[in-house]
Design a protein around this motif. Structure first.
Motif, mmCIF file in Angstrom:
data_model
loop_
_atom_site.group_PDB
_atom_site.id
_atom_site.type_symbol
_atom_site.label_atom_id
_atom_site.label_comp_id
_atom_site.label_asym_id
_atom_site.label_seq_id
_atom_site.Cartn_x
_atom_site.Cartn_y
_atom_site.Cartn_z
ATOM 1 N N MET A 122 -24.694 1.939 -7.310
ATOM 2 C CA MET A 122 -23.762 2.684 -8.350
ATOM 3 C C MET A 122 -22.458 1.946 -8.248
ATOM 4 N N ALA A 123 -22.088 1.447 -7.192
ATOM 5 C CA ALA A 123 -20.800 0.560 -7.104
ATOM 6 C C ALA A 123 -20.735 -0.424 -8.143
ATOM 7 N N GLN A 124 -22.147 -0.988 -8.573
ATOM 8 C CA GLN A 124 -21.925 -1.944 -9.755
ATOM 9 C C GLN A 124 -21.834 -1.361 -11.166
ATOM 10 N N VAL A 125 -22.014 0.011 -10.967
ATOM 11 C CA VAL A 125 -21.817 0.714 -12.290
ATOM 12 C C VAL A 125 -20.552 1.398 -12.401
ATOM 13 N N GLY A 126 -19.908 1.824 -11.098
ATOM 14 C CA GLY A 126 -18.639 2.464 -11.356
ATOM 15 C C GLY A 126 -18.704 3.974 -11.453
ATOM 16 N N THR A 127 -17.933 4.875 -10.688
ATOM 17 C CA THR A 127 -17.917 6.284 -11.047
ATOM 18 C C THR A 127 -16.572 6.846 -10.994
ATOM 19 N N GLN A 128 -15.586 5.788 -10.533
ATOM 20 C CA GLN A 128 -14.008 6.571 -10.772
ATOM 21 C C GLN A 128 -13.519 6.270 -12.146
ATOM 22 N N SER A 129 -14.351 7.535 -12.969
ATOM 23 C CA SER A 129 -14.123 7.101 -14.288
ATOM 24 C C SER A 129 -14.109 8.639 -14.810
ATOM 25 N N GLY B 14 -9.800 -7.357 0.268
ATOM 26 C CA GLY B 14 -10.237 -8.632 0.001
ATOM 27 C C GLY B 14 -11.131 -9.272 1.061
ATOM 28 N N ILE B 15 -11.836 -8.285 1.582
ATOM 29 C CA ILE B 15 -12.896 -8.776 2.685
ATOM 30 C C ILE B 15 -14.130 -9.104 1.803
ATOM 31 N N ASP B 16 -14.508 -8.434 0.859
ATOM 32 C CA ASP B 16 -15.447 -8.370 -0.047
ATOM 33 C C ASP B 16 -14.601 -9.329 -1.238
ATOM 34 N N SER B 17 -15.459 -10.584 -1.635
ATOM 35 C CA SER B 17 -14.411 -11.308 -2.676
ATOM 36 C C SER B 17 -14.329 -10.408 -4.038
ATOM 37 N N VAL B 18 -13.429 -10.791 -4.868
ATOM 38 C CA VAL B 18 -13.290 -10.033 -6.157
ATOM 39 C C VAL B 18 -12.954 -11.291 -7.186
ATOM 40 N N ASP B 19 -14.103 -11.763 -7.896
ATOM 41 C CA ASP B 19 -14.113 -12.747 -8.899
ATOM 42 C C ASP B 19 -13.606 -12.359 -10.173
ATOM 43 N N GLU B 20 -13.694 -11.134 -10.477
ATOM 44 C CA GLU B 20 -13.503 -10.671 -12.077
ATOM 45 C C GLU B 20 -13.250 -9.187 -11.821
ATOM 46 N N PRO B 21 -12.553 -8.733 -12.777
ATOM 47 C CA PRO B 21 -12.396 -7.219 -12.971
ATOM 48 C C PRO B 21 -13.400 -6.237 -12.607
ATOM 49 N N VAL B 22 -13.533 -5.506 -11.715
ATOM 50 C CA VAL B 22 -14.922 -4.857 -11.455
ATOM 51 C C VAL B 22 -14.503 -3.367 -11.520
ATOM 52 N N PRO B 23 -15.581 -2.490 -12.182
ATOM 53 C CA PRO B 23 -15.378 -0.982 -12.073
ATOM 54 C C PRO B 23 -15.440 -0.520 -10.383
ATOM 55 N N MET B 24 -14.936 0.334 -10.178
ATOM 56 C CA MET B 24 -14.898 0.811 -8.941
ATOM 57 C C MET B 24 -15.456 2.487 -8.627
ATOM 58 N N GLY B 25 -15.953 2.546 -7.495
ATOM 59 C CA GLY B 25 -16.392 3.863 -7.150
ATOM 60 C C GLY B 25 -18.087 4.113 -7.167
ATOM 61 N N HIS B 26 -18.651 5.041 -6.485
ATOM 62 C CA HIS B 26 -20.295 4.919 -6.737
ATOM 63 C C HIS B 26 -20.420 6.458 -6.175
#
Lengths: 340, 340
Positions: B109-116, B47-59
């Motif tokens: 890549m954190a904006q794309v997500g790679t934990q997938s 929660g130190i970086d805000s989360v406003d909507e569901p975001v994909p994770m991983g880079h």
């Protein structure tokens, strides 16, 4: 002897003080050929640095050795010498690594005072560089400039990695900023952008090698630098002021992977770690390690390849130091030379 | 496909999401060989970086190319590849100068997500480096580490100018800090001081090349580094945390003229201009330009000269990503690998 003493903000007096005396075997005493006022002398003069008691002023010097301590080996009475605004031992690990201004035994000459007829120089062997001979009178201003403003501008340009193929921007049009322009030119920079709003300083910047002048400052200044560099920012930026605005202007004018050399003594500056992180600029500054550049700078001056003494646009006798401070404070003079 | 999505601080869910699709001609799609959780994933998780909507994770990623856009020239379906946590064009002036993580076209890549199971890779030609062949399964963790934590630790050590004759101190004992130790060792540093209070991490640091362990932190930690270096401070300091305390600890542990490479993503950090000025340290940091180190790092891994994959001390299936986040957040694991 006569010496400039700051009694309170705005109150510089030239008065009789005791002659300097050798106290350590590594000391020397010089008779000054000329003295001068530095932009950094204005911090206490303006009251931004506090003044609790009368303090001797000045830290730049060129002159003749009058006396040396018993441990001084390389410097002899009668020699013409100059040194940096920081006295340094020349032998500690930090000196040997090229950072004599952070010498573990350093003495800031501002604590000693050199706006005077004579000056005590600590660590004489490490600090003083003998000139090739007796300088012609017209070389004295340039030699005196090497003691701080030229050496500091030079460090700023070196720290910013100015060189062939590089676009260099200089924030600050005081003597140090103008001489950073000269340094960038000597170091072979392709393009040199001086940031200045003052016509006489712009003219001198051009004479020293500036190819472009930017008159806006702050974020507008940084935006202008980006506009001039394909949106990327300069490769190399020299910061020569020391305020919050000028530091941010310097960082924001630099491209990712570029270099900022900051030589303005920082006052109440707070830098955002996040901004530094994402700017990806290299940042280094501090009191310039002038001593290491002196042999090269003296050679350039002696051969009349550079004329940094042009920053002196006011000459007054030492006894009129108060007028010299006023002129610099009011930006009527770039830098004042005091004849002794 | 299955992918980890952060819905709110502390709430990571692995759920069905749409398969990635080529939208730009320069895109590629890879099938991941394995995924993993990074220390920087914890900033939004905590929660130190805000989360406003569901975001994909991983880079971080290593895998097999499944499909490429019509403009991709050097990367082919079927190739094993890896790339940096920042996609970069490879052709702009900033990429060519060695700072692909500040590429003018960069995509984090954190904006794309790679934990997938699959991931979209923008700028495939600039971003992806083909491996010499199909990797042995036991090399996958090390190759995955190269994508960020190894490359970031490496940049920290390079930025700090670690090398022969140098004493290097590393602030932070997460995967990046530990791999900065490995990097310093590979770069030939004479002495490597790891700052860690956790016995398993100390052990790994020693295995990676640390010669000394310092368990104090903050100003006491900096004082200890000075004590170990003749009062001067380390030549090179890698900062791998990103807090106010760790940044100051790094700067205060460095000798004048020394170098700080800071790779912890700074959060609420404010640096004193005065302190930076008088410390006279070189400071550079930011998102590591991992792409430029990949050919060298892949070669070291492929030849089994380094084993950075040892930072993974927890392996879980992708569907248990939530447990992996919890373990790292509670510092029960250094770094978690997710099998896909």
């Amino acid at each position: 002897m006569r010496a400039a003493v700051l009694h309170a903000p705005g109150d510089v007096r030239v008065e009789e003080v005791a002659d300097p005396k050798i106290t350590a075997p590594t000391d020397a005493i010089i008779r000054l050929s000329a003295a001068c006022v530095c932009g950094s002398d204005l911090w206490p003069y303006c009251g931004i640095d506090s003044v609790d008691e009368p303090v001797p002023m000045g830290h730049e010097y060129v002159g003749v050795v009058e006396e040396v301590g018993s441990g001084v080996e390389t410097v002899k009475p009668g020699q013409f010498v100059l040194g940096s605004f920081v006295a340094s031992c020349g032998t500690c690990e930090i000196c040997r690594s090229g950072y004599p201004s952070s010498c573990v035994h350093r003495v800031f000459m501002a604590q000693v005072g050199t706006q005077s007829e004579r000056a005590l120089i600590p660590h004489a062997d490490g600090t003083l560089v003998p000139l090739p001979g007796t300088p012609d009178a017209d070389l004295i201003p340039s030699l005196l400039a090497a003691s701080d403003v030229l050496g500091t501008g030079w460090f700023g340009a070196v720290a910013a990695e100015a060189g062939p193929g590089k676009t260099v921007a200089v924030v600050g049009d005081g003597a140090v900023g103008l001489l950073a322009v000269l340094a960038a030119q000597q170091l072979g920079a392709e393009r040199i952008i001086a940031m200045s709003r003052h016509e006489p300083r712009q003219r001198l910047a051009r004479e020293f090698g500036a190819t472009d002048i930017v008159t806006t400052r702050g974020d507008a200044g940084a935006a202008k630098i980006k506009e001039l560099t394909g949106g990327l920012g300069a490769h190399s930026v020299v910061e020569a002021v020391g305020t919050q605005e000028s530091m941010e202007q310097a960082i924001r004018s630099t491209r990712p992977g570029g270099h900022v050399g900051f030589v303005g003594v920082n006052h109440d500056v707070s830098l955002s770690g996040e901004e530094l992180f994402f700017s990806q600029v290299h940042l280094v500054g501090g009191p310039a390690p002038v001593r290491q550049y002196l042999p090269e700078l003296i050679d350039l001056i002696w051969q009349r390849k550079i004329n940094p003494g042009k920053v002196f646009d006011l000459t007054l006798p030492l006894d009129e130091a108060a007028a010299a401070y006023r002129a610099m404070d009011e930006r009527r003079a770039i830098k004042a030379l005091l004849t002794v």
